[in-house]
Write a protein that holds these residues in place. Structure first.
Motif, PDB file in Angstrom:
ATOM      1  N   ILE A 168       0.877  -1.174   0.000  1.00 44.00           N
ATOM      2  CA  ILE A 168       0.000   0.000   0.000  1.00 44.00           C
ATOM      3  C   ILE A 168       0.911   1.220   0.000  1.00 44.00           C
ATOM      4  CG2 ILE A 168      -1.776   1.299   1.235  1.00 44.00           C
ATOM      5  CD1 ILE A 168      -2.672  -1.340   2.521  1.00 44.00           C
ATOM      6  N   PRO A 169       0.745   2.120  -0.969  1.00 46.43           N
ATOM      7  CA  PRO A 169       1.655   3.276  -1.075  1.00 46.43           C
ATOM      8  C   PRO A 169       1.277   4.403  -0.105  1.00 46.43           C
ATOM      9  CG  PRO A 169       0.099   3.324  -2.881  1.00 46.43           C
ATOM     10  CD  PRO A 169      -0.181   2.057  -2.103  1.00 46.43           C
TER      11      PRO A 169
ATOM     12  N   VAL B  72      -5.264   5.304  -1.132  1.00 46.08           N
ATOM     13  CA  VAL B  72      -6.674   4.970  -1.361  1.00 46.08           C
ATOM     14  C   VAL B  72      -6.804   3.493  -1.710  1.00 46.08           C
ATOM     15  CG1 VAL B  72      -8.690   5.353  -2.828  1.00 46.08           C
ATOM     16  CG2 VAL B  72      -7.313   7.292  -2.088  1.00 46.08           C
ATOM     17  N   VAL B  73      -7.721   2.829  -1.018  1.00 45.97           N
ATOM     18  CA  VAL B  73      -8.030   1.438  -1.309  1.00 45.97           C
ATOM     19  C   VAL B  73      -9.538   1.299  -1.520  1.00 45.97           C
ATOM     20  CG1 VAL B  73      -6.068   0.443  -0.067  1.00 45.97           C
ATOM     21  CG2 VAL B  73      -8.210   0.836   1.155  1.00 45.97           C
ATOM     22  N   GLU B  74      -9.900   0.338  -2.349  1.00 41.96           N
ATOM     23  CA  GLU B  74     -11.300  -0.040  -2.513  1.00 41.96           C
ATOM     24  C   GLU B  74     -11.540  -1.225  -1.596  1.00 41.96           C
ATOM     25  OE1 GLU B  74     -14.424  -1.534  -5.953  1.00 41.96           O
ATOM     26  OE2 GLU B  74     -12.284  -1.511  -6.390  1.00 41.96           O
ATOM     27  N   VAL B  75     -12.521  -1.124  -0.742  1.00 38.70           N
ATOM     28  CA  VAL B  75     -12.817  -2.192   0.210  1.00 38.70           C
ATOM     29  C   VAL B  75     -13.746  -3.193  -0.466  1.00 38.70           C
ATOM     30  CG1 VAL B  75     -13.721  -2.753   2.480  1.00 38.70           C
ATOM     31  CG2 VAL B  75     -12.566  -0.566   2.115  1.00 38.70           C
ATOM     32  N   LEU B  76     -13.257  -4.421  -0.626  1.00 37.18           N
ATOM     33  CA  LEU B  76     -14.029  -5.456  -1.311  1.00 37.18           C
ATOM     34  C   LEU B  76     -14.813  -6.335  -0.348  1.00 37.18           C
ATOM     35  CD1 LEU B  76     -11.315  -6.499  -3.924  1.00 37.18           C
ATOM     36  CD2 LEU B  76     -13.188  -4.858  -4.201  1.00 37.18           C
TER      37      LEU B  76
ATOM     38  N   GLY C 144     -18.790   5.131  -0.372  1.00 39.36           N
ATOM     39  CA  GLY C 144     -18.525   4.191   0.702  1.00 39.36           C
ATOM     40  C   GLY C 144     -17.641   3.006   0.378  1.00 39.36           C
ATOM     41  N   ALA C 145     -17.281   2.791  -0.890  1.00 35.52           N
ATOM     42  CA  ALA C 145     -16.454   1.629  -1.222  1.00 35.52           C
ATOM     43  C   ALA C 145     -14.963   1.901  -1.051  1.00 35.52           C
ATOM     44  CB  ALA C 145     -16.727   1.187  -2.655  1.00 35.52           C
ATOM     45  N   HIS C 146     -14.593   3.158  -0.910  1.00 34.51           N
ATOM     46  CA  HIS C 146     -13.184   3.521  -0.822  1.00 34.51           C
ATOM     47  C   HIS C 146     -12.843   4.088   0.555  1.00 34.51           C
ATOM     48  CE1 HIS C 146     -13.916   3.399  -5.147  1.00 34.51           C
ATOM     49  NE2 HIS C 146     -12.653   3.021  -5.211  1.00 34.51           N
ATOM     50  N   ARG C 147     -11.584   3.853   0.944  1.00 31.37           N
ATOM     51  CA  ARG C 147     -11.084   4.383   2.207  1.00 31.37           C
ATOM     52  C   ARG C 147      -9.645   4.834   2.029  1.00 31.37           C
ATOM     53  NH1 ARG C 147     -13.321   2.899   7.151  1.00 31.37           N
ATOM     54  NH2 ARG C 147     -12.002   4.632   7.834  1.00 31.37           N
ATOM     55  N   LEU C 148      -9.217   5.714   2.915  1.00 31.06           N
ATOM     56  CA  LEU C 148      -7.806   6.067   3.012  1.00 31.06           C
ATOM     57  C   LEU C 148      -7.205   5.077   4.007  1.00 31.06           C
ATOM     58  CD1 LEU C 148      -8.159   9.944   3.316  1.00 31.06           C
ATOM     59  CD2 LEU C 148      -7.538   8.627   1.275  1.00 31.06           C
TER      60      LEU C 148
ATOM     61  N   VAL D 249      -5.785  -1.999  -3.876  1.00 30.65           N
ATOM     62  CA  VAL D 249      -5.111  -0.705  -3.955  1.00 30.65           C
ATOM     63  C   VAL D 249      -5.551  -0.027  -5.254  1.00 30.65           C
ATOM     64  CG1 VAL D 249      -2.875   0.441  -4.122  1.00 30.65           C
ATOM     65  CG2 VAL D 249      -3.158  -1.535  -2.616  1.00 30.65           C
ATOM     66  N   VAL D 250      -5.973   1.227  -5.132  1.00 26.54           N
ATOM     67  CA  VAL D 250      -6.440   1.999  -6.270  1.00 26.54           C
ATOM     68  C   VAL D 250      -5.221   2.592  -6.990  1.00 26.54           C
ATOM     69  CG1 VAL D 250      -7.776   4.047  -6.946  1.00 26.54           C
ATOM     70  CG2 VAL D 250      -8.636   2.519  -5.162  1.00 26.54           C
ATOM     71  N   ASP D 251      -5.255   2.534  -8.315  1.00 22.39           N
ATOM     72  CA  ASP D 251      -4.171   3.163  -9.086  1.00 22.39           C
ATOM     73  C   ASP D 251      -4.064   4.606  -8.686  1.00 22.39           C
ATOM     74  OD1 ASP D 251      -3.644   0.826 -10.489  1.00 22.39           O
ATOM     75  OD2 ASP D 251      -5.083   1.325 -12.062  1.00 22.39           O
ATOM     76  N   GLN D 252      -2.843   5.131  -8.772  1.00 24.35           N
ATOM     77  CA  GLN D 252      -2.609   6.522  -8.365  1.00 24.35           C
ATOM     78  C   GLN D 252      -3.636   7.466  -8.977  1.00 24.35           C
ATOM     79  OE1 GLN D 252      -0.400   7.716  -6.111  1.00 24.35           O
ATOM     80  NE2 GLN D 252      -0.039   5.582  -5.666  1.00 24.35           N
ATOM     81  N   ILE D 253      -4.090   8.375  -8.162  1.00 24.97           N
ATOM     82  CA  ILE D 253      -5.149   9.321  -8.559  1.00 24.97           C
ATOM     83  C   ILE D 253      -4.512  10.563  -9.117  1.00 24.97           C
ATOM     84  CG2 ILE D 253      -7.036  10.715  -7.649  1.00 24.97           C
ATOM     85  CD1 ILE D 253      -7.487   8.439  -5.640  1.00 24.97           C
TER      86      ILE D 253
END
Length: 99
Positions: free
Chosen positions: A35-36, A48-52, A77-81, A95-99
């Protein structure tokens, strides 16, 4: 000591952390940067991560985190820091690709 399981995709890695550990502890449990993490204060968006699965086990996001995610276009609600979460149960995140 109760250990909780954090599954991190797309790396497909499972990390065991003590109950209520901050997700930033992942850095100390593996030699890979799964996780970066950036600022660690919830203001840069690097982690940022997407909670599955298991979202409630990360605790409730506060208003600042929700506002920041909304600014990033990630409301709903699906994403969190990840830097703002504590692991209180088994969770799977992507892990979400860099924004």
């Amino acid at each position: 000591m109760t250990l909780r399981q954090l599954t991190i995709l797309p790396a497909d890695r499972v990390v065991l952390l003590p109950d209520a550990s901050p997700l930033t502890e992942v850095e100390y449990e593996t030699d890979q940067r799964l996780i970066p993490f950036g600022c660690r204060s919830g203001s840069c968006g690097a982690c940022v991560v997407e909670v599955l699965q298991g979202g409630p086990a990360l605790g409730e996001p506060d208003d600042d985190e929700l506002d920041f995610l909304d600014d990033l276009g990630l409301s709903g609600g699906a994403h969190r820091l990840a830097c703002q979460c504590r692991l209180r149960g088994d969770v799977t995140v992507r892990v979400v690709d860099q924004i």
